[in-house]
Write a protein that holds these residues in place. Sequence first.
Motif, PDB file in Angstrom:
ATOM      1  N   ALA A   1       0.927  -1.207  -0.001  1.00  0.00           N
ATOM      2  CA  ALA A   1       0.024  -0.246   0.016  1.00  0.00           C
ATOM      3  C   ALA A   1       1.033   1.276  -0.054  1.00  0.00           C
ATOM      4  CB  ALA A   1      -0.949   0.098   1.179  1.00  0.00           C
ATOM      5  N   LEU A   2       0.335   2.400  -0.332  1.00  0.00           N
ATOM      6  CA  LEU A   2       0.789   3.687  -0.337  1.00  0.00           C
ATOM      7  C   LEU A   2       0.494   4.173   1.109  1.00  0.00           C
ATOM      8  CD1 LEU A   2       2.169   6.160  -1.548  1.00  0.00           C
ATOM      9  CD2 LEU A   2       0.076   7.021  -2.115  1.00  0.00           C
ATOM     10  N   VAL A   3       1.662   4.432   2.067  1.00  0.00           N
ATOM     11  CA  VAL A   3       1.379   4.917   3.472  1.00  0.00           C
ATOM     12  C   VAL A   3       2.159   6.451   3.268  1.00  0.00           C
ATOM     13  CG1 VAL A   3       2.016   4.552   5.950  1.00  0.00           C
ATOM     14  CG2 VAL A   3       1.322   2.499   4.054  1.00  0.00           C
ATOM     15  N   VAL A   4       1.322   7.308   3.957  1.00  0.00           N
ATOM     16  CA  VAL A   4       1.564   8.488   3.694  1.00  0.00           C
ATOM     17  C   VAL A   4       1.235   9.182   5.429  1.00  0.00           C
ATOM     18  CG1 VAL A   4       1.437  11.133   2.939  1.00  0.00           C
ATOM     19  CG2 VAL A   4       1.068   9.057   1.402  1.00  0.00           C
ATOM     20  N   ASP A   5       2.457   9.678   5.854  1.00  0.00           N
ATOM     21  CA  ASP A   5       2.251  10.567   6.986  1.00  0.00           C
ATOM     22  C   ASP A   5       2.318  11.989   6.815  1.00  0.00           C
ATOM     23  OD1 ASP A   5       2.465  11.565   9.646  1.00  0.00           O
ATOM     24  OD2 ASP A   5       4.807  11.374   9.727  1.00  0.00           O
ATOM     25  N   ILE A   6       1.117  12.640   7.018  1.00  0.00           N
ATOM     26  CA  ILE A   6       0.947  14.080   6.674  1.00  0.00           C
ATOM     27  C   ILE A   6       1.712  14.635   8.010  1.00  0.00           C
ATOM     28  CG2 ILE A   6      -0.716  15.956   6.407  1.00  0.00           C
ATOM     29  CD1 ILE A   6      -2.420  13.918   4.831  1.00  0.00           C
ATOM     30  N   ALA A   7       2.684  15.429   8.108  1.00  0.00           N
ATOM     31  CA  ALA A   7       3.312  15.914   9.125  1.00  0.00           C
ATOM     32  C   ALA A   7       3.377  17.531   9.298  1.00  0.00           C
ATOM     33  CB  ALA A   7       4.786  15.174   9.145  1.00  0.00           C
ATOM     34  N   GLY A   8       3.948  17.732  10.272  1.00  0.00           N
ATOM     35  CA  GLY A   8       4.105  19.273  10.633  1.00  0.00           C
ATOM     36  C   GLY A   8       5.984  19.364  10.956  1.00  0.00           C
ATOM     37  N   ASP A   9       6.543  20.375  10.310  1.00  0.00           N
ATOM     38  CA  ASP A   9       8.006  20.383  10.674  1.00  0.00           C
ATOM     39  C   ASP A   9       8.393  20.325  12.169  1.00  0.00           C
ATOM     40  OD1 ASP A   9       8.154  23.445  11.736  1.00  0.00           O
ATOM     41  OD2 ASP A   9       6.615  23.329  10.025  1.00  0.00           O
ATOM     42  N   ALA A  10       7.503  20.677  13.326  1.00  0.00           N
ATOM     43  CA  ALA A  10       7.957  20.595  14.621  1.00  0.00           C
ATOM     44  C   ALA A  10       7.738  19.198  15.269  1.00  0.00           C
ATOM     45  CB  ALA A  10       7.100  21.569  15.420  1.00  0.00           C
ATOM     46  N   SER A  11       6.447  18.690  14.793  1.00  0.00           N
ATOM     47  CA  SER A  11       6.139  17.523  15.455  1.00  0.00           C
ATOM     48  C   SER A  11       6.907  16.278  14.749  1.00  0.00           C
ATOM     49  CB  SER A  11       4.400  17.286  14.994  1.00  0.00           C
ATOM     50  OG  SER A  11       3.846  16.117  15.619  1.00  0.00           O
ATOM     51  N   VAL A  12       7.107  16.392  13.505  1.00  0.00           N
ATOM     52  CA  VAL A  12       7.976  15.183  13.111  1.00  0.00           C
ATOM     53  C   VAL A  12       9.205  15.142  13.493  1.00  0.00           C
ATOM     54  CG1 VAL A  12       8.941  16.290  11.056  1.00  0.00           C
ATOM     55  CG2 VAL A  12       7.923  14.015  10.855  1.00  0.00           C
ATOM     56  N   GLN A  13       9.629  15.918  14.052  1.00  0.00           N
ATOM     57  CA  GLN A  13      11.297  15.956  14.761  1.00  0.00           C
ATOM     58  C   GLN A  13      11.359  15.019  15.998  1.00  0.00           C
ATOM     59  OE1 GLN A  13      14.058  19.270  13.977  1.00  0.00           O
ATOM     60  NE2 GLN A  13      12.202  20.601  13.817  1.00  0.00           N
ATOM     61  N   MET A  14      10.161  14.875  16.648  1.00  0.00           N
ATOM     62  CA  MET A  14       9.983  14.314  17.907  1.00  0.00           C
ATOM     63  C   MET A  14      10.413  12.621  17.551  1.00  0.00           C
ATOM     64  SD  MET A  14       7.054  16.035  20.164  1.00  0.00           S
ATOM     65  CE  MET A  14       7.390  17.441  20.736  1.00  0.00           C
ATOM     66  N   THR A  15      10.208  12.423  16.521  1.00  0.00           N
ATOM     67  CA  THR A  15      10.495  10.832  16.048  1.00  0.00           C
ATOM     68  C   THR A  15      10.904  10.443  15.120  1.00  0.00           C
ATOM     69  OG1 THR A  15       8.137  10.381  15.579  1.00  0.00           O
ATOM     70  CG2 THR A  15       8.542   9.840  18.035  1.00  0.00           C
ATOM     71  N   MET A  16      11.775  11.430  14.628  1.00  0.00           N
ATOM     72  CA  MET A  16      12.393  11.481  13.334  1.00  0.00           C
ATOM     73  C   MET A  16      13.272  10.186  13.240  1.00  0.00           C
ATOM     74  SD  MET A  16      12.722  12.677   9.814  1.00  0.00           S
ATOM     75  CE  MET A  16      12.321  14.227  10.111  1.00  0.00           C
TER      76      MET A  16
END
Length: 596
Positions: free
Chosen positions: A452-467
Motif C-alpha cells: 500500500a501507499l502509506v503517507v504521514d501528513i506531518a508538521g515540521d515541529a511534530s515530525v522531529q520528535m520521532t524522526m
Amino acid sequence: MTAHQTIEAQQETLSGAEIVVRALLDQGVDTLFGYPGGAVLPIYDALFQEPKLKHVLVRHEQGATHAAEGYARSTGKPGVVLVTSGPGATNAVTGIVDALMDSIPMVVITGQVATHLIGTDAFQECDTIGITRPCTKHNYLVKDVADLPRIIHEAFHIATSGRPGPVVIDIPKDVQFAKGAYQGPTEVKHAHNYSPRTKGDPARIAEAAALLASARRPILYTGGGVINAGPRASELLRELAELTGAPVTSTLMGLGAFPASDSKWLGMVGMHGSFEANNAMHDCDVMIAVGSRFDDRVTGRLDAFAPTSRKVHIDIDASSIGKNVRADIGIVGDAGSVLEDLIAVWKQRNLATDKAAMAEWWRQIEEWRARDCFRYRQDGEFIKPQYAIERLYELTKDREVYVTTEVGQHQMWAAQFFHFQKPNRWMTSGGLGTMGYGLPAAVGVQIAHPDALVVDIAGDASVQMTMQEMSTAVQYGLPIKIFILNNEWMGMVRQWQQLLHGERYSHSYSASLPDFVKMAEAFGCVGIRAERADELDAKILEMINSDKPVIFDCRVTKEENCFPMIPSGKAHNEMIMAEEARDLGTIIDDAGKRLV
C-alpha cells in the motif's frame, strides 16, 4: 496416574522466554515492535530461534508503541511491543497512554529486574506496574513462571475485547529463565472473568428506533467505536443512514467509517469541524451517538451542547455513557451488534421518518453547506497548506492509501481536505494529541500493508520528535512517505497565541530547522522539496512513485490559520470562519477578556 497428572505430563516444559514466544504465535501474532535491553535478553534469545515472528527494531521505545498502534489501527489486530525494564518501559508510556485514550488494542511486554531485586533500586529498575496502572486497561507483574501462559493469553483477551486498549505484562528476568509448563489459549483458565457485554438491551434498542422515527431533525454522530467494531459496523452505519435519510457526522477518530463521497456526509464535527456538521449537531432534535465519547473538542460548551435534542448513546464501555453528556437512552453494546439490531427493529416495525420534516431539515443543512466553510484562496506561487493536502488527495485517491498524521494544524487540515471512503485508512492521535505519532505509526502501517501507499501528513515541529524512526524504515525497506507541511512554526501553538494570547509568540518559532532533504539523504532515503504551487503536482507524483522512503519538504505559507474554529468555551453555533477572524481580530478567551 490421575487425569490431572496425565495432562501435566503432556504439557511441554519451556523456559519463561520460550513461553512468551510460543504464546505470541498461538495468539496469531506475526509482528512485534521492540528494542532490546538487559532485562529482556532471554526473550530476544528465544526470538532468535523463531523465524515465524517478525521483530521490527525501532530506534526508541515510544516509536515501538506508535508503530504498534499504526499496525493495530490499520488491521484491527492487536499491536505487540517488547521493551526492556526501567527507561525502556518509561519511554513506552506515552504510546501506552495514547492507545488507552484512542481505544487501540495493544499488548506491551516489558522486562523487569529479577524478583529478588525488585524494590532495591537495582540497575534499570522502575515500578512499571505502578507507573502504568492508570494508563492501561490492565497490567500484570509475573512472579511465577507457572502463571505466565495464562497471563499472556488473558492479556490478549482483555486488550481486544470490549473497548480495546493497552495491557502491560512486566516479566522479571529470573521468570524468563525459569522452566514451566506451557498451556495454549484454550487450555488456560482465566483468573479474571472479563466478559464485556456486546449485545444491546432489546427494549432500549426498540425505544431508540421509535425515537429516531419520531425525529424531525435527526443526526447520526459516530466515533472510533464504529471502526473498532469492524468493517461490518461501517456497512451497517451506511445502511441506517440510507433507511432513515439522516445526516452523518463523525469525530476525528471515526473518519472513514462513513464514505466522504456520500451526500449524507456532513464532515467532521467539533472544534475544527465543518460549519454544517456543527450547526446540525446544535439544532438536531434526536442524536444517535455510536461509539463516541462526547470529547470536549467535540462538544464545546457543555451547557449549550445540542440543547434541544434527545440523545441515544451507544457504546461498549458502560462508563462512557452519561459520563460527559446525559443520555436519554443509553445502550451498552458493540456498535456493530447494536446497529444490526436497530436496523432489524426499524424494518420489522416498518418505521420511517417524516418525509416533509426531513426535506426541510436537509434544506437547512444545504443552506449551511453552501457557506463552503473550508474555502481558501490559492494565489500566486506560494503553497497554501490546504492546497497541498488537496493535491495530495487528488493524486492518491485512486490508490490503496493509508494516512497517518502528526499533531497540529496539519492534522486538522488533513481531516478537512483528505476524504476517506473506507475505515482503517486514517491513523491519528486523537485523545492524547501526541506529537511524533505519525512517522512511527506509518512504519507500523507499512509493515502490515507492504504493497500500500502509506503517507504521514506531518508538521515540521511534530515530525522531529520521532524522526529517528526513518532509520527503521530504511532498515526494513519500508517506502513510507513523510509529507511535511513546513511553515517553520509550531503552527497550532502559534495560531492560539495569535488568537488567544495577544499575538505574543512565546517560543513557538522554529529558528533552526534542519534541511529535511539533506536529512533524508543522510538516512539513506529520498528527499524532495517543493516551494512553488506550479511544481507541487510533479513532485508529489515523484514522491508516491518512489519505491523508497521519502521525506517531502513542502514549504507552505507561514501564517495560515486553521478554520473554521469553535473558540474555547463556545457552542457549536458560535463558530469563527476564516473571513470573520481576519475582519474581527482576536477571539475571546476563556475568561471573556477579549471579544472578536
